[in-house]
Write a protein that holds these residues in place. Sequence first.
Motif, short mmCIF file in Angstrom:
data_model
loop_
_atom_site.label_atom_id
_atom_site.label_comp_id
_atom_site.label_asym_id
_atom_site.label_seq_id
_atom_site.Cartn_x
_atom_site.Cartn_y
_atom_site.Cartn_z
N UNK B 44 -19.02 52.71 24.48
CA UNK B 44 -19.99 52.03 22.96
C UNK B 44 -20.21 50.95 23.36
N UNK B 45 -19.58 49.70 23.93
CA UNK B 45 -20.34 48.06 24.35
C UNK B 45 -21.25 48.89 24.70
N UNK B 46 -21.30 49.05 26.28
CA UNK B 46 -21.96 49.30 27.19
C UNK B 46 -23.44 50.16 26.28
N UNK B 47 -22.72 51.03 25.53
CA UNK B 47 -24.92 52.19 24.79
C UNK B 47 -25.33 50.50 23.91
N UNK B 48 -24.63 50.16 23.37
CA UNK B 48 -25.08 49.50 21.99
C UNK B 48 -25.65 47.91 23.23
N UNK B 49 -25.24 47.93 23.58
CA UNK B 49 -26.20 46.59 24.71
C UNK B 49 -27.40 47.44 25.72
N UNK B 50 -27.41 48.05 26.07
CA UNK B 50 -28.50 48.68 26.74
C UNK B 50 -29.68 49.39 25.32
N UNK B 88 -29.57 54.21 22.11
CA UNK B 88 -28.86 53.89 20.50
C UNK B 88 -28.28 55.69 20.08
N UNK B 89 -29.08 56.70 20.46
CA UNK B 89 -28.59 57.90 20.23
C UNK B 89 -27.33 57.95 21.01
N UNK B 90 -26.69 57.83 21.91
CA UNK B 90 -25.73 57.94 22.80
C UNK B 90 -24.25 57.24 22.26
N UNK B 91 -24.78 55.77 21.96
CA UNK B 91 -23.86 54.91 20.98
C UNK B 91 -23.41 55.10 19.59
N UNK B 92 -24.28 56.03 18.29
CA UNK B 92 -23.99 56.77 17.67
C UNK B 92 -23.45 57.84 18.04
N UNK B 93 -23.51 58.26 19.03
CA UNK B 93 -22.49 59.92 19.24
C UNK B 93 -21.12 59.20 19.79
N UNK B 94 -21.12 58.18 20.80
CA UNK B 94 -19.87 57.91 20.51
C UNK B 94 -19.04 57.66 19.72
N UNK B 95 -19.33 56.60 18.40
CA UNK B 95 -18.66 56.84 17.21
C UNK B 95 -18.24 57.78 16.64
N UNK B 96 -19.34 58.35 16.62
CA UNK B 96 -18.98 59.89 15.96
C UNK B 96 -17.77 60.78 16.39
N UNK B 97 -18.32 60.99 17.65
CA UNK B 97 -17.36 61.92 18.01
C UNK B 97 -16.16 61.37 18.96
N UNK B 98 -15.87 60.19 20.04
CA UNK B 98 -14.55 59.28 20.16
C UNK B 98 -13.85 58.40 18.89
N UNK B 99 -14.41 58.03 18.35
CA UNK B 99 -13.71 56.39 17.69
C UNK B 99 -13.74 56.97 16.13
#
Lengths: 307, 218
Positions: B44-50, B88-99
């Motif tokens: 989450x952190x990494x994709x958000x940072x990028x 940003x999409x990966x970041x959102x997907x990480x939240x929606x899926x893994x969180x």
Amino acid sequence: MITTTSRPDFLHSEVTPKAHYLNRRRFLGGLAAAGLAFPSLAGTKFTGVVKSPLSTAEKPTSYDAVTKYNNFYEFGTGKDQPAETAQNFQTSPWTVVIEGEVAKPRILDLDAILKIAPLEERIYRHRCVEGWSMVVPWIGFPLSALIKLAAPSASAKYVAFQSYYDIRQMPQARYGGIPFPYVEGLRLDEAMNPLTLLAVGLYGETLPNQNGAPLRLVVPWKYGFKGIKSIVKIRFTAKQPPTSWSMANAREYGFYSNVNPRVDHPRWSQAKERRMGEFFKRDTLLFNGYADQVAALYSGMDLRKDY
Amino acid sequence: MAPRLLSSRWAKVLVFALSLVPLLVLGWRGLRQDLGANPVEFITRSTGDWTLRFLLLTLAISPLRKQAGLAALIRFRRMLGLFSFFYGSLHLLTYVWFDKFFDLGDILKDVATRRFITIGLFGFLAMLPLAVTSTSGWIRRLGGRRWKLLHRLVYACVAAGVVHYYWLVKSDVRFPLVYASIAGVLLATRRYTESRGLVSGHGPVAPAVVSATTELIT
């Protein structure tokens, strides 16, 4: 697909014998002298530790996660930072001042503290306010034993704790964003509860520096930040003492900070938690699953108001 | 020299490949089980940072080409912007899926009650029309003027991203402030060049921007 880290937990008998890692230490000392960094080293093993019936049967979180994923803001706000920046933290000699509303104020050194009561292994659930959790095999003794020794007077209603603080040893602390020295507190009856532990070790050894060496508090039904690390002062008071996170942000962090899935942190839900090493989230339990032992402490209180 | 390199056809391939490095590093560390004790937090952190870094790089293009006279840089702006959307999409997907494990009720509750999530989602949604209309076809269909106006939304994306980060952290706001100041410098430079009628030449702010952005990506 994401795979989570779940390395097998090792048995105490599998821990490297002290002589071996002392050799390793000498070797690494040479490396350090040559200017190379080295990972934090295991502490001294405790012997004759009794297994406590208060332990959970749940599987302890890996030693690696317990000792490399830490919130210890004096040593940096990154979770992986304390394991590195606390390596050279000086924990010997160490003394703890016991003062305030007590019949027997005193200054105890660590040897005296270790003799207060028989050491026990207590495997506790540990729930961080940030929404993750672990299971930690602590070594320690009930805080109540120390309190009885100090003989608090009738006016003592609270216990206040203070962490060691020295900016020279903790240069990262200037970026912590919360006031130091770190302070915490418990109501006297919470402090006297049999679950409340003064921990001096984990996984059979002395506490690694990043976990709050040499002496820390463990209150398993409260969020992890109540478990103040590297304690140098224990003061008995008549009034509720200030606590660091509450001073930094009173709306988000209360004095009690009991684990409660129904009372959300203003910025995130507390209903679920991610256990380190597990992929799916689990439901968070009221009082972190210790309701049978502690719920009575709060009867008649509005846990939403006294969060 | 630099302009020649920038207009080389391999430059685009190189930038594309470099932009994938953060993802490859994540994948590699994931395979080696080297994402720390809390892999989901790490991702989450990494994709958000990028996401934020690519947004800032995208914003840096215009001031750089005007102030440093590197007109050829414009070739990379769309790609960098789309990579920001990608992370940003990966970041959102990480939240929606893994969180949240696709628990829609839970997600909506988060969006309604947690301001850092509200503004984060706003920032992502504001990126959507920009990504969709990033093609030459859409520029033609909308007309340059309207297209430019629409793409000013990118400022809202950056602001939302920085505030999202600021509201998320518990107490140590150094990193959010670093992003905020870089965004501030980039926006100030833009205003400065606009007020001077898009002058070219070496402005005083450009070197600061370059060093700030290179600091970010190292």
